[in-house]
Design a protein around this motif. Structure first.
Motif, PDB file in Angstrom:
ATOM      1  N   ASP A   1      61.901  12.750   7.861  1.00 43.90           N
ATOM      2  CA  ASP A   1      62.889  13.791   8.113  1.00 43.90           C
ATOM      3  C   ASP A   1      63.904  13.860   6.966  1.00 43.90           C
ATOM      4  OD1 ASP A   1      64.501  15.683   9.186  1.00 43.90           O
ATOM      5  OD2 ASP A   1      65.257  14.443  10.843  1.00 43.90           O
TER       6      ASP A   1
ATOM      7  N   VAL B   1      71.916  10.496  18.837  1.00 47.96           N
ATOM      8  CA  VAL B   1      70.628  11.183  18.802  1.00 47.96           C
ATOM      9  C   VAL B   1      70.743  12.393  17.881  1.00 47.96           C
ATOM     10  CG1 VAL B   1      68.854  12.342  20.142  1.00 47.96           C
ATOM     11  CG2 VAL B   1      70.103  10.427  21.125  1.00 47.96           C
ATOM     12  N   HIS B   2      69.966  12.419  16.840  1.00 46.03           N
ATOM     13  CA  HIS B   2      69.882  13.563  15.934  1.00 46.03           C
ATOM     14  C   HIS B   2      68.518  14.226  16.157  1.00 46.03           C
ATOM     15  CE1 HIS B   2      73.544  12.586  13.731  1.00 46.03           C
ATOM     16  NE2 HIS B   2      73.134  11.322  13.705  1.00 46.03           N
ATOM     17  N   LEU B   3      68.508  15.286  16.932  1.00 41.29           N
ATOM     18  CA  LEU B   3      67.253  15.954  17.257  1.00 41.29           C
ATOM     19  C   LEU B   3      66.813  16.862  16.122  1.00 41.29           C
ATOM     20  CD1 LEU B   3      67.930  16.937  20.984  1.00 41.29           C
ATOM     21  CD2 LEU B   3      66.722  14.925  20.109  1.00 41.29           C
ATOM     22  N   ILE B   4      65.534  17.091  16.068  1.00 36.84           N
ATOM     23  CA  ILE B   4      64.948  17.978  15.057  1.00 36.84           C
ATOM     24  C   ILE B   4      64.876  19.376  15.648  1.00 36.84           C
ATOM     25  CG2 ILE B   4      62.959  18.397  13.568  1.00 36.84           C
ATOM     26  CD1 ILE B   4      62.232  15.439  13.926  1.00 36.84           C
TER      27      ILE B   4
ATOM     28  N   ALA C   1      59.266   8.907  15.957  1.00 33.94           N
ATOM     29  CA  ALA C   1      60.525   9.616  15.715  1.00 33.94           C
ATOM     30  C   ALA C   1      60.574  10.280  14.348  1.00 33.94           C
ATOM     31  CB  ALA C   1      61.701   8.660  15.864  1.00 33.94           C
TER      32      ALA C   1
ATOM     33  N   ARG D   1      62.836  23.003  26.519  1.00 33.10           N
ATOM     34  CA  ARG D   1      62.655  21.818  27.360  1.00 33.10           C
ATOM     35  C   ARG D   1      62.965  22.154  28.811  1.00 33.10           C
ATOM     36  NH1 ARG D   1      65.632  16.658  25.248  1.00 33.10           N
ATOM     37  NH2 ARG D   1      64.384  15.844  26.982  1.00 33.10           N
TER      38      ARG D   1
ATOM     39  N   ARG E   1      63.304   9.835  19.916  1.00 30.11           N
ATOM     40  CA  ARG E   1      64.698   9.601  19.522  1.00 30.11           C
ATOM     41  C   ARG E   1      65.597   9.443  20.745  1.00 30.11           C
ATOM     42  NH1 ARG E   1      65.823  13.086  13.972  1.00 30.11           N
ATOM     43  NH2 ARG E   1      63.880  12.471  12.927  1.00 30.11           N
ATOM     44  N   HIS E   2      65.332  10.197  21.791  1.00 28.73           N
ATOM     45  CA  HIS E   2      66.075  10.001  23.043  1.00 28.73           C
ATOM     46  C   HIS E   2      65.789   8.614  23.631  1.00 28.73           C
ATOM     47  CE1 HIS E   2      68.191  13.709  23.905  1.00 28.73           C
ATOM     48  NE2 HIS E   2      67.143  14.417  23.503  1.00 28.73           N
TER      49      HIS E   2
ATOM     50  N   ASN F   1      61.385  14.124  19.045  1.00 29.03           N
ATOM     51  CA  ASN F   1      62.678  14.221  19.731  1.00 29.03           C
ATOM     52  C   ASN F   1      62.713  13.351  20.987  1.00 29.03           C
ATOM     53  OD1 ASN F   1      63.782  16.008  17.868  1.00 29.03           O
ATOM     54  ND2 ASN F   1      62.997  17.810  18.936  1.00 29.03           N
ATOM     55  N   TYR F   2      61.592  13.287  21.694  1.00 25.78           N
ATOM     56  CA  TYR F   2      61.535  12.426  22.882  1.00 25.78           C
ATOM     57  C   TYR F   2      61.687  10.962  22.476  1.00 25.78           C
ATOM     58  CZ  TYR F   2      59.775  10.026  27.003  1.00 25.78           C
ATOM     59  OH  TYR F   2      59.651   9.194  28.094  1.00 25.78           O
TER      60      TYR F   2
ATOM     61  N   GLU G   1      58.262  17.788  19.222  1.00 29.45           N
ATOM     62  CA  GLU G   1      58.709  17.459  20.576  1.00 29.45           C
ATOM     63  C   GLU G   1      58.560  15.971  20.859  1.00 29.45           C
ATOM     64  OE1 GLU G   1      57.689  18.714  25.211  1.00 29.45           O
ATOM     65  OE2 GLU G   1      56.554  19.569  23.526  1.00 29.45           O
TER      66      GLU G   1
END
Length: 327
Positions: A148, A246-249, A143, A257, A234-235, A231-232, A228
């Motif tokens: 980050d 969830v804080h996506l990049i 993650a 996606r 983190r989900h 982000n997966y 990618e």
């Protein structure tokens, strides 16, 4: 009297002995007694001691002792010489043996231990709890939380507290006591003018923009596939209940996606305008209930759209991967 002494002396000389003249006082310690001397000599106070035999015998004894000592010395020398020669011979033999070492006999090799089978090497199977911990650890590594840069938007109040907390905080205070500092700073914040509050809000916005710029620069140091994957992960942590939000990049370099059949169904229903004026929570609950009540024939168009979009995603991802691999 002198003639008698001379006559006696001559006789002694002819007999092969020596005559020693001593006084009567020393005669008591002589080897001969007074009775052995002539009477006329005893009356005159002189004592004659015949030492010819005793002197000869003493010389013989001294010579014998000297010969014995010489013989013993020669014997000792001979023995020491023999011992030294033996030692030197032993040293020579030792050095010769050291120079020409005979090869030692090799020890017999120990019997090899039987190899353990693969079934014996396998460890005990992991429990479900251990598997879950390993999965969570792997997701946290992918993650990229630590790398980050922080981009959370702050408020003017947060900036004000960060700048003035040192004025009221004390070293060694517990966490419960530190929470009371916000109540002490609140009246000061309320007393500020609108211009001063706007100044703190501007600082907060600038800090947020700086964070976004730092994140954009950091994203460029990673490949689209790494972003990618992050982000997966983190989900996945959100689904496991590890993180609440969830804080996506954000990254526009990679392909979009792929969308599922349910996403295509929600997009079509929103176009119809059936849920206008309702909250997002109410809309999502209603759409989920309607999707579950639909049969397979009604879901098939949305499933086909999802299959087409899946092929699009994989083709674009392969092209992006090949481009970054070549670079």
């Amino acid at each position: 009297m002198f003639s008698q002494i001379a006559l006696a002396t001559a006789r002694q000389l002819r007999a092969g002995t020596t005559l020693v003249v001593r006084t009567a006082a020393a005669a008591s310690t002589s080897l001969t007694t007074r009775s052995a001397a002539p009477s006329f000599l005893r009356r005159s106070g002189l004592v004659f001691q015949q030492r010819g035999y005793a002197l000869t015998r003493s010389k013989k004894t001294a010579a014998e002792s000297h010969d014995t000592a010489a013989t013993a010395t020669k014997t000792n020398k001979t023995r020491s010489t023999a011992a030294k020669s033996k030692k030197s011979a032993a040293k020579g033999a030792t050095s010769a043996a050291a120079k020409t070492k005979t090869p030692r006999a090799k020890k017999e090799a120990a019997p090899k231990k039987p190899k353990k089978s693969k079934a014996a090497k396998t460890k005990a199977p992991l429990t479900e709890e251990q598997k879950l911990k390993l999965k969570i650890r792997l997701y946290k590594q992918r993650a990229l939380f630590k790398e980050d840069p922080k981009t959370h938007r702050a408020t003017g109040w947060a900036v004000f507290v960060r700048e003035h907390i040192k004025d009221v905080i004390k070293e060694g205070d517990a966490l419960e006591e530190r929470r009371t500092y916000f109540a002490k700073l609140a009246p000061q914040w309320k007393e500020l003018s609108a211009a001063e509050k706007d100044r703190y809000h501007a600082k907060a916005d600038k800090a947020h923009q700086d964070g976004l710029a730092a994140r954009a620069a950091w994203v460029l140091t990673k490949t689209p596939m790494e972003i990618e994957t992050a982000n997966y992960a983190r989900h996945a942590l959100k689904r496991l209940g590890v993180t609440p939000i969830v804080h996506l990049i954000p990254d526009d370099r990679g392909p979009k996606r792929q969308r599922t059949a349910f996403v295509f169904f929600c997009m079509s229903r929103q176009k119809d305008g059936a849920f206008v004026g309702k909250s997002a929570a109410e809309v999502s609950k209603a759409l989920a209930k309607e999707w579950k009540s639909m049969d397979d024939a009604a879901k098939q168009p949305y499933i086909d759209n999802a299959e087409v979009d899946r092929e699009r995603y994989h083709s674009e991802r392969a092209a992006t991967t090949a481009a970054y691999a070549a670079a």
